[in-house]
Write a protein that holds these residues in place. Structure first.
Motif, short mmCIF file in Angstrom:
data_model
loop_
_atom_site.label_atom_id
_atom_site.label_comp_id
_atom_site.label_asym_id
_atom_site.label_seq_id
_atom_site.Cartn_x
_atom_site.Cartn_y
_atom_site.Cartn_z
N LYS A 186 0.83 -1.20 0.00
CA LYS A 186 0.00 0.00 0.00
C LYS A 186 0.87 1.26 0.00
CE LYS A 186 -3.67 2.31 2.44
NZ LYS A 186 -4.69 2.25 3.43
N GLY A 187 1.82 1.37 0.88
CA GLY A 187 2.71 2.52 0.89
C GLY A 187 2.35 3.56 1.93
N SER A 188 3.28 4.42 2.15
CA SER A 188 3.15 5.47 3.16
C SER A 188 2.34 6.65 2.63
CB SER A 188 4.55 5.93 3.56
OG SER A 188 4.52 7.19 4.17
N TYR A 189 1.40 7.13 3.44
CA TYR A 189 0.62 8.31 3.07
C TYR A 189 1.53 9.54 2.97
CZ TYR A 189 -3.15 11.76 3.01
OH TYR A 189 -3.99 12.79 2.68
N THR A 190 2.48 9.64 3.88
CA THR A 190 3.42 10.77 3.85
C THR A 190 4.21 10.75 2.55
OG1 THR A 190 3.59 10.74 6.26
CG2 THR A 190 5.33 11.88 5.06
N LYS A 191 4.67 9.58 2.13
CA LYS A 191 5.41 9.46 0.87
C LYS A 191 4.53 9.88 -0.31
CE LYS A 191 8.06 6.28 -1.97
NZ LYS A 191 8.46 4.92 -2.23
N LYS A 192 3.27 9.46 -0.28
CA LYS A 192 2.33 9.83 -1.34
C LYS A 192 2.19 11.36 -1.41
CE LYS A 192 -2.47 9.13 -2.73
NZ LYS A 192 -3.74 8.47 -2.40
N LEU A 193 2.12 12.01 -0.26
CA LEU A 193 2.01 13.46 -0.22
C LEU A 193 3.25 14.14 -0.80
CD1 LEU A 193 0.45 13.88 3.33
CD2 LEU A 193 -0.70 14.39 1.15
N VAL A 194 4.41 13.63 -0.42
CA VAL A 194 5.67 14.21 -0.89
C VAL A 194 5.79 14.06 -2.40
CG1 VAL A 194 8.19 13.95 -0.82
CG2 VAL A 194 6.87 13.96 1.31
N GLU A 195 5.32 12.94 -2.92
CA GLU A 195 5.41 12.67 -4.35
C GLU A 195 4.32 13.38 -5.16
OE1 GLU A 195 5.34 8.41 -4.40
OE2 GLU A 195 7.49 8.27 -3.95
N ASN A 196 3.33 13.93 -4.48
CA ASN A 196 2.22 14.58 -5.17
C ASN A 196 2.00 15.97 -4.55
OD1 ASN A 196 -0.22 15.44 -6.26
ND2 ASN A 196 -1.14 13.40 -6.19
N PRO A 197 2.78 16.97 -4.98
CA PRO A 197 2.70 18.30 -4.39
C PRO A 197 1.31 18.93 -4.46
CG PRO A 197 4.59 18.15 -5.87
CD PRO A 197 3.80 16.89 -6.02
N GLU A 198 0.56 18.64 -5.51
CA GLU A 198 -0.80 19.21 -5.61
C GLU A 198 -1.71 18.64 -4.54
OE1 GLU A 198 -1.78 21.86 -7.39
OE2 GLU A 198 0.35 21.96 -7.85
N LEU A 199 -1.60 17.36 -4.27
CA LEU A 199 -2.38 16.74 -3.20
C LEU A 199 -2.01 17.37 -1.86
CD1 LEU A 199 -4.33 14.64 -2.05
CD2 LEU A 199 -2.41 13.00 -2.03
N LEU A 200 -0.74 17.54 -1.62
CA LEU A 200 -0.27 18.13 -0.37
C LEU A 200 -0.81 19.55 -0.21
CD1 LEU A 200 1.36 18.12 2.22
CD2 LEU A 200 3.42 18.53 0.85
N LYS A 201 -0.76 20.34 -1.27
CA LYS A 201 -1.29 21.71 -1.22
C LYS A 201 -2.79 21.70 -0.93
CE LYS A 201 2.10 23.54 -4.45
NZ LYS A 201 2.30 24.08 -5.80
N ARG A 202 -3.52 20.81 -1.59
CA ARG A 202 -4.98 20.72 -1.36
C ARG A 202 -5.28 20.35 0.09
NH1 ARG A 202 -5.05 17.91 -6.29
NH2 ARG A 202 -5.50 15.96 -5.20
N LYS A 203 -4.51 19.42 0.63
CA LYS A 203 -4.74 19.00 2.02
C LYS A 203 -4.44 20.13 2.99
CE LYS A 203 -6.08 15.71 3.22
NZ LYS A 203 -7.47 15.31 3.44
N LEU A 204 -3.39 20.90 2.73
CA LEU A 204 -3.08 22.05 3.59
C LEU A 204 -4.22 23.06 3.58
CD1 LEU A 204 0.70 22.65 2.94
CD2 LEU A 204 -0.38 22.58 5.19
N ILE A 205 -4.73 23.36 2.39
CA ILE A 205 -5.84 24.31 2.26
C ILE A 205 -7.08 23.77 2.97
CG2 ILE A 205 -7.44 25.35 0.61
CD1 ILE A 205 -4.97 25.46 -1.34
N GLU A 206 -7.37 22.51 2.76
CA GLU A 206 -8.53 21.87 3.37
C GLU A 206 -8.44 21.93 4.90
OE1 GLU A 206 -9.85 17.30 4.08
OE2 GLU A 206 -9.28 17.82 2.03
N GLU A 207 -7.30 21.57 5.43
CA GLU A 207 -7.16 21.55 6.88
C GLU A 207 -7.17 22.95 7.49
OE1 GLU A 207 -7.64 18.93 8.55
OE2 GLU A 207 -7.46 17.53 6.89
N ALA A 208 -6.59 23.93 6.79
CA ALA A 208 -6.63 25.31 7.28
C ALA A 208 -8.08 25.78 7.36
CB ALA A 208 -5.80 26.21 6.38
N ALA A 209 -8.87 25.45 6.34
CA ALA A 209 -10.29 25.83 6.36
C ALA A 209 -11.01 25.16 7.52
CB ALA A 209 -10.94 25.44 5.03
N GLU A 210 -10.69 23.91 7.78
CA GLU A 210 -11.34 23.21 8.89
C GLU A 210 -10.95 23.82 10.23
OE1 GLU A 210 -10.59 19.02 8.34
OE2 GLU A 210 -11.82 18.96 6.53
#
Length: 85
Positions: A1-25
């Motif tokens: 399956k792999g590490s979620y953190t690794k997935k975030l590092v490899e996908n900068p757009e996903l990481l940016k979206r998650k930061l925006i989402e969490e800031a809104a929350e």
């Protein structure tokens, strides 16, 4: 399956979206417990992006200190200018 953190590092757009989402929350929480929960999420994603770019908490602390010094200098200059008027 792999590490979620690794997935975030490899996908900068996903990481940016998650930061925006969490800031809104964080800004829409209704109570202390929700704030703790959402702040933990936001910090996780923030730490991931910082680690990806080799930014440490010490780097951030130094930047805050630099800004404090800059603000003190500006404030001192403003006060001096007010006295000169």
């Amino acid at each position: 399956k792999g590490s979620y953190t690794k997935k975030l590092v490899e996908n900068p757009e996903l990481l940016k979206r998650k930061l925006i989402e969490e800031a809104a929350e964080v800004i829409t929480v209704k109570n202390r417990d929700e704030l703790i929960w959402e702040a933990a999420d936001l910090l996780y994603f923030l730490f991931v992006i910082m680690a990806k770019d080799n930014v440490t908490l010490e780097d951030v602390e130094k930047e805050n200190e630099r800004r404090d010094k800059e603000n003190i200098i500006k404030s001192t200059k403003l006060k001096q200018n007010e006295k000169d008027v």
